[in-house]
Design a protein around this motif. Structure first.
Motif, PDB file in Angstrom:
ATOM      1  N   ASP A 141      41.145  82.171  79.917  1.00 49.89           N
ATOM      2  CA  ASP A 141      41.014  81.470  78.290  1.00 49.89           C
ATOM      3  C   ASP A 141      42.249  81.567  77.599  1.00 49.89           C
ATOM      4  N   THR A 196      29.468  85.965  69.327  1.00 50.54           N
ATOM      5  CA  THR A 196      29.705  85.495  70.822  1.00 50.54           C
ATOM      6  C   THR A 196      28.783  85.934  71.722  1.00 50.54           C
ATOM      7  N   ASP A 198      26.926  84.398  73.836  1.00 46.04           N
ATOM      8  CA  ASP A 198      26.817  83.838  75.268  1.00 46.04           C
ATOM      9  C   ASP A 198      28.419  83.227  75.357  1.00 46.04           C
ATOM     10  N   VAL A 199      28.403  82.775  76.597  1.00 46.07           N
ATOM     11  CA  VAL A 199      29.881  82.149  77.133  1.00 46.07           C
ATOM     12  C   VAL A 199      30.138  80.686  76.374  1.00 46.07           C
ATOM     13  N   GLU A 200      28.922  80.079  76.011  1.00 40.74           N
ATOM     14  CA  GLU A 200      29.317  78.634  75.347  1.00 40.74           C
ATOM     15  C   GLU A 200      29.737  78.927  74.107  1.00 40.74           C
ATOM     16  N   TYR A 202      31.157  81.638  72.892  1.00 45.21           N
ATOM     17  CA  TYR A 202      32.631  82.199  72.991  1.00 45.21           C
ATOM     18  C   TYR A 202      33.591  81.276  73.011  1.00 45.21           C
ATOM     19  N   ARG A 203      33.116  80.348  73.855  1.00 47.63           N
ATOM     20  CA  ARG A 203      34.310  79.057  74.026  1.00 47.63           C
ATOM     21  C   ARG A 203      34.475  78.373  72.780  1.00 47.63           C
ATOM     22  N   GLN A 204      33.247  78.109  71.991  1.00 44.44           N
ATOM     23  CA  GLN A 204      33.242  77.267  70.806  1.00 44.44           C
ATOM     24  C   GLN A 204      34.062  77.977  70.009  1.00 44.44           C
ATOM     25  N   ARG A 207      37.980  77.408  70.783  1.00 41.20           N
ATOM     26  CA  ARG A 207      38.313  75.982  70.514  1.00 41.20           C
ATOM     27  C   ARG A 207      38.763  75.842  68.971  1.00 41.20           C
TER      28      ARG A 207
END
Length: 237
Positions: A141, A196, A198-200, A202-204, A207
């Motif tokens: 990432d 964070t 969960d993975v979603e 964390y990615r949010q 971004r």
């Protein structure tokens, strides 16, 4: 040909404790502390204020009972200024269990006072084995990490506390300064004080971070039950 000198007052204190208890008793509050470097100061809006940064509060210990929280900054103890985490650790360790300490602290820009009863340091827990890498290898990432969800089975096996919700580091690709503080199996619990779990999530959070930004990660290491801060620079997207 190397000699080491021990202050006589420290030696006397250790001798007295060995005679009375058969071991050395050290004061303990149940805090995990971090470094207040410029990036963390900016994140917390501290300016030039100094103190001991609370990274985590151990459950069912003195600090939790007194009401200390993550990201509190302890600025004084027993009327004496606290310059950093090392100073607070030395002061508490030298305090007998049962001693009551008045703490001055900063919390989200406000000055507070709390009284905490010093506990006794226990033996460190035995490290648990870290989870192995996942067979799948997603691309790294923006922080140069490969992360995944921590399964319920692994969470149970590693005895991860319920409030340590995060994504597990499966691989470190980044060569940026700070990456060497992390290892496979670490849990990223927050990024820039944003959870964070969960993975979603964390990615949010990632971004929303611009390239070149120095992200502050709250990390939990199941292997040693340690919580600490790490910093990684956001790479170009």
């Amino acid at each position: 040909g190397i000699g080491f000198a021990i202050p006589i007052n420290l030696a006397r204190d250790v001798m007295a404790q060995l005679q009375a208890h058969g071991r050395v008793r050290r004061g303990y509050l149940g805090l995990q502390l971090g470094e207040l470097d410029p990036d963390v100061r900016a994140l917390l809006g501290l300016g030039e204020r100094r103190g001991a940064l609370v990274v985590d509060v151990v459950k069912d210990h003195s600090a939790e009972r007194a009401g200390l929280r993550r990201y509190d900054v302890v600025t004084s103890a027993a009327g004496r200024p606290v310059a950093d985490g090392d100073a607070l650790v030395r002061l508490v360790a030298a305090s007998a269990p049962g001693t009551r300490l008045d703490l001055g602290l900063l919390r989200d820009g406000r000055e507070l006072s709390l009284t905490v009863e010093v506990g006794e340091r226990e033996e460190a827990p035995k490290p648990a084995p870290s989870p192995g890498p996942s067979p799948s290898q997603p691309p790294p990432d923006a922080l140069g990490l490969r992360v995944a969800a921590l399964s319920k089975a692994e969470r149970t096996r590693l005895e991860v506390p319920a409030d340590r919700l995060g994504v597990v580091v499966e691989d470190l690709v980044s060569l940026a300064p700070g990456a060497d503080e992390l290892q496979d199996g670490d849990l990223v619990v927050e990024v820039d004080r944003r959870p964070t779990p969960d993975v979603e999530a964390y990615r949010q959070v990632l971004r929303q971070l611009p390239p070149g930004h120095m992200a502050v990660l709250l990390v939990y290491r199941p292997e040693t039950a340690e919580t600490f801060l790490s910093k990684l620079e956001v790479e170009g997207k």
